[in-house]
Design a protein around this motif. Sequence first.
Motif, mmCIF file in Angstrom:
data_model
loop_
_atom_site.group_PDB
_atom_site.id
_atom_site.type_symbol
_atom_site.label_atom_id
_atom_site.label_comp_id
_atom_site.label_asym_id
_atom_site.label_seq_id
_atom_site.Cartn_x
_atom_site.Cartn_y
_atom_site.Cartn_z
ATOM 1 N N THR A 1 33.474 39.069 46.668
ATOM 2 C CA THR A 1 32.589 39.320 45.533
ATOM 3 C C THR A 1 33.094 38.514 44.344
ATOM 4 O OG1 THR A 1 32.098 41.518 46.363
ATOM 5 C CG2 THR A 1 31.728 41.165 44.027
ATOM 6 N N LYS A 2 32.140 37.904 43.638
ATOM 7 C CA LYS A 2 32.519 37.047 42.509
ATOM 8 C C LYS A 2 32.546 37.875 41.219
ATOM 9 C CE LYS A 2 31.128 32.365 42.926
ATOM 10 N NZ LYS A 2 32.367 31.989 43.532
ATOM 11 N N ILE A 3 33.663 37.777 40.496
ATOM 12 C CA ILE A 3 33.803 38.522 39.248
ATOM 13 C C ILE A 3 34.265 37.568 38.160
ATOM 14 C CG2 ILE A 3 34.995 40.440 38.084
ATOM 15 C CD1 ILE A 3 33.714 41.607 40.435
ATOM 16 N N THR A 4 33.709 37.703 36.975
ATOM 17 C CA THR A 4 34.162 36.863 35.869
ATOM 18 C C THR A 4 34.784 37.723 34.777
ATOM 19 O OG1 THR A 4 32.424 35.258 36.343
ATOM 20 C CG2 THR A 4 33.462 35.119 34.170
ATOM 21 N N PHE A 5 36.017 37.386 34.430
ATOM 22 C CA PHE A 5 36.694 38.018 33.302
ATOM 23 C C PHE A 5 36.644 37.046 32.127
ATOM 24 C CE2 PHE A 5 38.639 39.751 37.106
ATOM 25 C CZ PHE A 5 38.748 41.108 36.835
ATOM 26 N N VAL A 6 36.230 37.516 30.966
ATOM 27 C CA VAL A 6 36.184 36.650 29.794
ATOM 28 C C VAL A 6 37.228 37.136 28.798
ATOM 29 C CG1 VAL A 6 34.726 35.643 27.998
ATOM 30 C CG2 VAL A 6 33.695 36.404 30.165
ATOM 31 N N GLU A 7 38.211 36.280 28.534
ATOM 32 C CA GLU A 7 39.258 36.644 27.568
ATOM 33 C C GLU A 7 38.655 36.756 26.182
ATOM 34 O OE1 GLU A 7 43.258 34.789 27.587
ATOM 35 O OE2 GLU A 7 42.476 33.658 29.290
ATOM 36 N N HIS A 8 39.406 37.393 25.294
ATOM 37 C CA HIS A 8 38.921 37.593 23.932
ATOM 38 C C HIS A 8 38.606 36.265 23.252
ATOM 39 C CE1 HIS A 8 38.318 40.094 20.425
ATOM 40 N NE2 HIS A 8 38.955 39.192 19.715
ATOM 41 N N ASN A 9 39.365 35.232 23.606
ATOM 42 C CA ASN A 9 39.140 33.913 22.991
ATOM 43 C C ASN A 9 38.032 33.125 23.696
ATOM 44 O OD1 ASN A 9 40.221 33.011 25.389
ATOM 45 N ND2 ASN A 9 42.219 32.458 24.523
ATOM 46 N N GLY A 10 37.350 33.757 24.642
ATOM 47 C CA GLY A 10 36.216 33.109 25.275
ATOM 48 C C GLY A 10 36.536 32.433 26.603
ATOM 49 N N LYS A 11 37.811 32.318 26.912
ATOM 50 C CA LYS A 11 38.189 31.645 28.156
ATOM 51 C C LYS A 11 37.746 32.469 29.370
ATOM 52 C CE LYS A 11 41.984 29.234 30.211
ATOM 53 N NZ LYS A 11 43.370 29.399 30.559
ATOM 54 N N GLU A 12 37.063 31.790 30.292
ATOM 55 C CA GLU A 12 36.529 32.518 31.451
ATOM 56 C C GLU A 12 37.400 32.330 32.696
ATOM 57 O OE1 GLU A 12 32.431 31.733 32.253
ATOM 58 O OE2 GLU A 12 31.816 32.233 30.194
ATOM 59 N N HIS A 13 37.511 33.400 33.465
ATOM 60 C CA HIS A 13 38.220 33.325 34.749
ATOM 61 C C HIS A 13 37.296 33.907 35.807
ATOM 62 C CE1 HIS A 13 42.197 32.875 32.673
ATOM 63 N NE2 HIS A 13 41.547 33.540 31.739
ATOM 64 N N THR A 14 36.786 33.046 36.690
ATOM 65 C CA THR A 14 35.936 33.568 37.751
ATOM 66 C C THR A 14 36.753 33.619 39.038
ATOM 67 O OG1 THR A 14 33.985 32.703 36.681
ATOM 68 C CG2 THR A 14 33.773 33.237 39.008
ATOM 69 N N VAL A 15 36.777 34.781 39.656
ATOM 70 C CA VAL A 15 37.608 34.933 40.854
ATOM 71 C C VAL A 15 36.790 35.542 41.990
ATOM 72 C CG1 VAL A 15 39.731 35.178 39.524
ATOM 73 C CG2 VAL A 15 38.441 37.215 40.085
ATOM 74 N N ASP A 16 37.201 35.208 43.211
ATOM 75 C CA ASP A 16 36.593 35.814 44.399
ATOM 76 C C ASP A 16 37.499 36.935 44.844
ATOM 77 O OD1 ASP A 16 34.226 34.449 45.026
ATOM 78 O OD2 ASP A 16 35.411 32.682 45.593
ATOM 79 N N VAL A 17 36.956 38.119 44.943
ATOM 80 C CA VAL A 17 37.835 39.227 45.318
ATOM 81 C C VAL A 17 37.296 39.993 46.510
ATOM 82 C CG1 VAL A 17 38.838 39.515 43.038
ATOM 83 C CG2 VAL A 17 36.770 40.744 43.602
ATOM 84 N N GLU A 18 38.248 40.631 47.180
ATOM 85 C CA GLU A 18 37.876 41.438 48.340
ATOM 86 C C GLU A 18 37.263 42.744 47.868
ATOM 87 O OE1 GLU A 18 41.291 41.991 50.972
ATOM 88 O OE2 GLU A 18 41.759 39.920 50.424
ATOM 89 N N ASN A 19 36.294 43.233 48.610
ATOM 90 C CA ASN A 19 35.705 44.518 48.268
ATOM 91 C C ASN A 19 36.737 45.617 48.457
ATOM 92 O OD1 ASN A 19 33.295 43.324 47.640
ATOM 93 N ND2 ASN A 19 32.570 43.421 49.761
ATOM 94 N N ASP A 20 36.496 46.724 47.785
ATOM 95 C CA ASP A 20 37.367 47.903 47.848
ATOM 96 C C ASP A 20 38.632 47.813 47.015
ATOM 97 O OD1 ASP A 20 35.632 49.386 49.313
ATOM 98 O OD2 ASP A 20 36.410 48.641 51.230
ATOM 99 N N MET A 21 38.877 46.635 46.428
ATOM 100 C CA MET A 21 39.954 46.570 45.426
ATOM 101 C C MET A 21 39.377 47.164 44.161
ATOM 102 S SD MET A 21 41.427 42.821 45.062
ATOM 103 C CE MET A 21 43.058 42.567 45.548
ATOM 104 N N THR A 22 40.248 47.459 43.211
ATOM 105 C CA THR A 22 39.700 47.831 41.910
ATOM 106 C C THR A 22 39.620 46.566 41.057
ATOM 107 O OG1 THR A 22 41.807 48.275 40.833
ATOM 108 C CG2 THR A 22 40.791 50.113 42.032
ATOM 109 N N LEU A 23 38.835 46.664 40.012
ATOM 110 C CA LEU A 23 38.673 45.541 39.096
ATOM 111 C C LEU A 23 40.023 45.179 38.468
ATOM 112 C CD1 LEU A 23 36.467 43.796 37.841
ATOM 113 C CD2 LEU A 23 36.113 45.561 36.122
ATOM 114 N N MET A 24 40.820 46.204 38.181
ATOM 115 C CA MET A 24 42.161 45.974 37.622
ATOM 116 C C MET A 24 42.998 45.168 38.615
ATOM 117 S SD MET A 24 45.500 47.071 38.063
ATOM 118 C CE MET A 24 45.650 48.717 38.720
ATOM 119 N N GLU A 25 42.999 45.591 39.880
ATOM 120 C CA GLU A 25 43.800 44.883 40.885
ATOM 121 C C GLU A 25 43.341 43.428 41.019
ATOM 122 O OE1 GLU A 25 44.993 48.564 43.872
ATOM 123 O OE2 GLU A 25 42.997 47.697 44.017
ATOM 124 N N ALA A 26 42.028 43.233 40.941
ATOM 125 C CA ALA A 26 41.495 41.878 41.045
ATOM 126 C C ALA A 26 42.040 41.003 39.928
ATOM 127 C CB ALA A 26 39.966 41.915 40.991
#
Lengths: 342, 106
Positions: free
Chosen positions: B2-27
């Motif tokens: 599953t594709k998830i994008t984290f956007v840092e406060h300064n706008g920097k984006e991190h898009t990661v592919d993660v396994e299902n059943d993990m938590t968002l924190m773990e990802a």
Amino acid sequence: MSGDVITTDAVIIGGGPCGLFAIFELGLLDIKCHVVDILDKPGGQCAELYPEKPIYDIPALPEVSGQELTDRLMEQASPFDPQYHYSQMVTELIKHGDNDFELKTDGGMTFRAKVVVIAAGGGSFMPKKPPMPGIADFEDTSVFYSVREMEKFRGKDILIVGGGDSALDWVNNLQPIAKSMTLLHRRPEFRAAPDSVNKMRAIEDAGKMKFQLGQVTELLGDNGQLTGIKGKNKEGEFELACDTMLPFFGLTMKLGPVADWGLNLEENLIPVDTEKFETSVPGIFAIGDINNYPGKLKLILSGFHEAALMAQQAFRYINPGERLRFQYTTSSSSLQKKLGVK
Amino acid sequence: MTKITFVEHNGKEHTVDVENDMTLMEAAVKNMVPGIDADCGGACACATCHVYVEPDWVEKTGDREETEEDMLDFAFDVQENSRLSCQIKISEALDGLVVKLPEKQF
Ligand SMILES: Cc1cc2nc3c(=O)[nH]c(=O)nc-3n(C[C@H](O)[C@H](O)[C@H](O)COP(=O)(O)OP(=O)(O)OC[C@H]3O[C@@H](n4cnc5c(N)ncnc54)[C@H](O)[C@@H]3O)c2cc1C
Ligand code: FES
């Protein structure tokens, strides 16, 4: 509490599971301990971060909660009459000579010990500081994260921010001596003992304090003197006048003073050997999450093993020239006597 | 995945592919996304894994449970879309999720 110097065999810095088990291992070798922790209770991470969560990998305890493990370690250590000093951070550790260390706390205590065991885990639990621009300028003059002396708050216009036990307790305790008291919290529910919530409500009903729904957004004032804050809630923005603010947002682990003791830290961990778990300074040991060596696992059971080996070397420093006899608790009558077995 | 994008406060984006059943924190932690401290390792006991879920995704990520709501008292600048990322389980339904990170977990 302050003033006098406490002289003892060992001071253990940190009352987490590893520090607590160290009391036991040192106690079997007749080494008396004082334990200092910044928390107001024993148990370190187990008690502060996950008291109700089960742990499944403590040998012979298939399932035990963080709190229960702490309680059991306290019970196991109790025959050795350890002295606990809570709500104190060890700020200074000075070596005066071989087997002669001085430790000072931020609560004004001084210890003189022959050996020191650093069981500081992930570091000191410190109050979270709201990340607001300019807040540092107000710290210790108008903004406080803890109450050491209540008198300091007499006659002040106090704003307390938060909705947990600390926030509620200090609303209730400081209100009688404050000029005015306001509690600011993001929602009308509180995560605190029902007793303190009722007490606060009663004070509010009597018109002696004000509850404001919302969150703080900006600090007003200058030269370290707060004059008020700006806040917001669903209805919009507001201002509150106050000269003192106490934010209570819980605790977070920060390395803290351990970094200043000249122990050659590597990535915020203290390197030790795996025979004695001693640091680069003879007589200062480090066990539990704070230490590092090849193969280190940050597990409670590793810390227990480290405590046992550390105690052997501590014995040699405290009783130079004396032979250390290896004994089992099951069969040694002298060990059983120490443990109070009848 | 599953594709998830984290956007840092300064706008920097991190898009990661993660396994299902993990938590968002773990990802976030596993992919070394800065800005999630997760002091308590996901026990819902520290509030240092605070994120803001992009409005479009709020419904899909579900409601906060009581312990999470309580713990959010220890986060700063809590908003309608605030969540503790250790309490969000990743599933296919969250493919494309975007969350913003606060300036600091403090
Ligand atoms: C959610 C969670 C789940 C976990 N589950 C497990 C598990 O299942 N099994 C397992 O083995 N481990 C588990 N752990 C890890 C385990 O809790 C740690 O390994 C253990 O707590 C380390 O113990 P410690 O005594 O070294 O330090 P800590 O428990 O970190 O205690 C250190 C204490 O030292 C105090 N301190 C630090 N510096 C100072 C100072 N200068 N002055 C005074 N006091 C100071 C701190 O305030 C703290 O109370 C878990 C951890 C977390 C967060
Ligand atoms: S990691 Fe601690 S609350 Fe989420």
